[in-house]
Motif scaffolding. Structure first.
Motif, PDB file in Angstrom:
ATOM      1  N   ILE A 247      -0.848  -5.607   1.640  1.00 33.06           N
ATOM      2  CA  ILE A 247      -0.951  -5.328   3.067  1.00 33.06           C
ATOM      3  C   ILE A 247       0.438  -5.180   3.681  1.00 33.06           C
ATOM      4  N   GLY A 248       1.377  -6.005   3.216  1.00 36.90           N
ATOM      5  CA  GLY A 248       2.735  -5.920   3.738  1.00 36.90           C
ATOM      6  C   GLY A 248       3.370  -4.569   3.482  1.00 36.90           C
ATOM      7  N   THR A 249       3.097  -3.974   2.317  1.00 34.72           N
ATOM      8  CA  THR A 249       3.691  -2.675   2.004  1.00 34.72           C
ATOM      9  C   THR A 249       3.118  -1.581   2.899  1.00 34.72           C
ATOM     10  N   LEU A 250       1.894  -1.765   3.397  1.00 35.42           N
ATOM     11  CA  LEU A 250       1.310  -0.760   4.282  1.00 35.42           C
ATOM     12  C   LEU A 250       2.025  -0.714   5.633  1.00 35.42           C
ATOM     13  N   MET A 251       2.723  -1.794   5.978  1.00 28.40           N
ATOM     14  CA  MET A 251       3.475  -1.812   7.225  1.00 28.40           C
ATOM     15  C   MET A 251       4.766  -1.013   7.140  1.00 28.40           C
ATOM     16  N   VAL A 252       5.257  -0.778   5.910  1.00 25.32           N
ATOM     17  CA  VAL A 252       6.610  -0.251   5.734  1.00 25.32           C
ATOM     18  C   VAL A 252       6.821   1.099   6.414  1.00 25.32           C
ATOM     19  N   PRO A 253       5.982   2.127   6.183  1.00 21.56           N
ATOM     20  CA  PRO A 253       6.268   3.409   6.832  1.00 21.56           C
ATOM     21  C   PRO A 253       6.165   3.339   8.346  1.00 21.56           C
ATOM     22  N   ALA A 254       5.203   2.561   8.871  1.00 24.93           N
ATOM     23  CA  ALA A 254       5.074   2.444  10.323  1.00 24.93           C
ATOM     24  C   ALA A 254       6.306   1.779  10.928  1.00 24.93           C
ATOM     25  N   VAL A 255       6.756   0.681  10.302  1.00 15.80           N
ATOM     26  CA  VAL A 255       7.960   0.002  10.794  1.00 15.80           C
ATOM     27  C   VAL A 255       9.181   0.902  10.619  1.00 15.80           C
ATOM     28  N   GLY A 256       9.232   1.636   9.505  1.00 14.51           N
ATOM     29  CA  GLY A 256      10.347   2.555   9.280  1.00 14.51           C
ATOM     30  C   GLY A 256      10.429   3.633  10.343  1.00 14.51           C
ATOM     31  N   VAL A 257       9.289   4.190  10.717  1.00 14.65           N
ATOM     32  CA  VAL A 257       9.268   5.229  11.753  1.00 14.65           C
ATOM     33  C   VAL A 257       9.657   4.639  13.103  1.00 14.65           C
ATOM     34  N   LEU A 258       9.073   3.495  13.451  1.00 17.00           N
ATOM     35  CA  LEU A 258       9.404   2.857  14.728  1.00 17.00           C
ATOM     36  C   LEU A 258      10.877   2.449  14.773  1.00 17.00           C
TER      37      LEU A 258
END
Length: 300
Positions: A247-258
């Motif tokens: 689940i943590g890895t699914l946050m990576v692109p969203a956090v990267g874009v933000l």
């Protein structure tokens, strides 16, 4: 749920934040540090960090001699080529788009596993592939029409494919060593490859004073997104089911874009945001088990 597992669960979103903000941190670092040099230092430091973790846990660093070729190949594909390509991708394309394209990794791994390993495509994986194709179309079609496709985006896509190929090699020819040992050697292999590239294309780095912003980004990249994040990752996967850890890895692109919006001033288009949502949904459909909460209850 035990108190230990409850505390460990809090580390999952922290991992997503560390790896997500690593995207703008790397881009800022690249403003003053050459790409081969940055990757050589980052991967080597990360590999040495995992060596320390393995030793502290009493795990062997030994790899059987017949398994070294497969370890070298997997390390080159999923670590060395992946990281070096992404460094150049971020120099030539918006970091936000590079992050979204890179996170198609599970989609390519699923397709390659079907073609080369004969793994079945169930309904969940087919849905994930459909969402992934829709996400790529949302990203790519406006760029094709507007002439916005760049070499950097191609590098990001090749990096995702390289990671997927490395995953297939690991599945097809696994290495009989602890996960932290395999990861440590692969990172050190990646660091050695990047060091050769550094010597060939950039020469020995000359020490210089970095701007405060660059120094802060580099410190976060090495200490936060490499050393601390890898330590937390192996702590999480040792105590929680893989599906919950993912689940943590699914946050990576969203956090990267933000992070790219806040720290780099990038302004993703509506099609970029739609592509992000679809790609994260695709990866989540493929990576997460059918009942992640049931998996978490099993860890009690």
């Amino acid at each position: 749920m035990s108190s230990t597992n409850a505390r460990t669960l809090l580390l999952v979103p922290l991992l997503g934040l560390l790896w997500g903000f690593n995207w703008p941190a790397v881009r800022i670092s690249l403003s003053e540090i050459a790409p081969w040099t940055l990757r050589a230092g980052g991967m080597t430091f990360a590999g040495l960090t995992l060596v320390v973790i393995a030793l502290l846990r009493g795990q062997s660093l030994r790899v059987r001699r017949p398994e070294w070729p497969r370890l070298l190949l997997a390390g080159f594909l999923s670590i060395a080529a992946f990281n070096v390509l992404l460094a150049f991708a971020q120099l030539m394309a918006p970091t936000s788009r590079a992050a979204i394209l890179t996170f198609t990794m599970p989609i390519w791994a699923t397709l390659l596993a079907r073609l080369w390993l004969g793994e079945a495509l169930d309904r969940r994986k087919l849905l994930g592939l459909a969402l992934g194709i829709a996400g790529l179309a949302s990203l790519g079609l406006p760029l094709i029409r507007g002439g916005g496709l760049t070499l950097g985006l191609l590098f990001a896509l090749i990096a995702a494919l390289s990671w997927a190929l490395g995953t297939i090699v690991t599945k097809r020819w696994p290495v009989s060593a602890p996960a932290v040992t395999v990861a440590a050697w692969q990172l050190l292999i990646g660091g050695a490859v990047a060091a050769l590239g550094m010597l060939a294309f950039e020469g020995l780095p000359v020490p210089k004073m970095l701007a405060p912003r660059t120094l802060a980004a580099l410190s976060f990249h090495i200490l936060g997104a490499q050393a601390l994040a890898y330590f937390l990752w192996f702590t999480v996967i040792a105590r929680l089911p893989a599906g919950i850890a993912s689940i943590g890895t699914l946050m990576v692109p969203a956090v990267g874009v933000l992070g790219s919006v806040v720290l780099l001033g990038e302004r993703p288009s509506p099609s970029d945001w739609l592509g992000l949502v679809l790609v994260v949904a695709a990866s989540g459909t493929i990576l997460l088990p059918a009942r992640p909460l049931a998996s978490l209850k099993a860890a009690r």
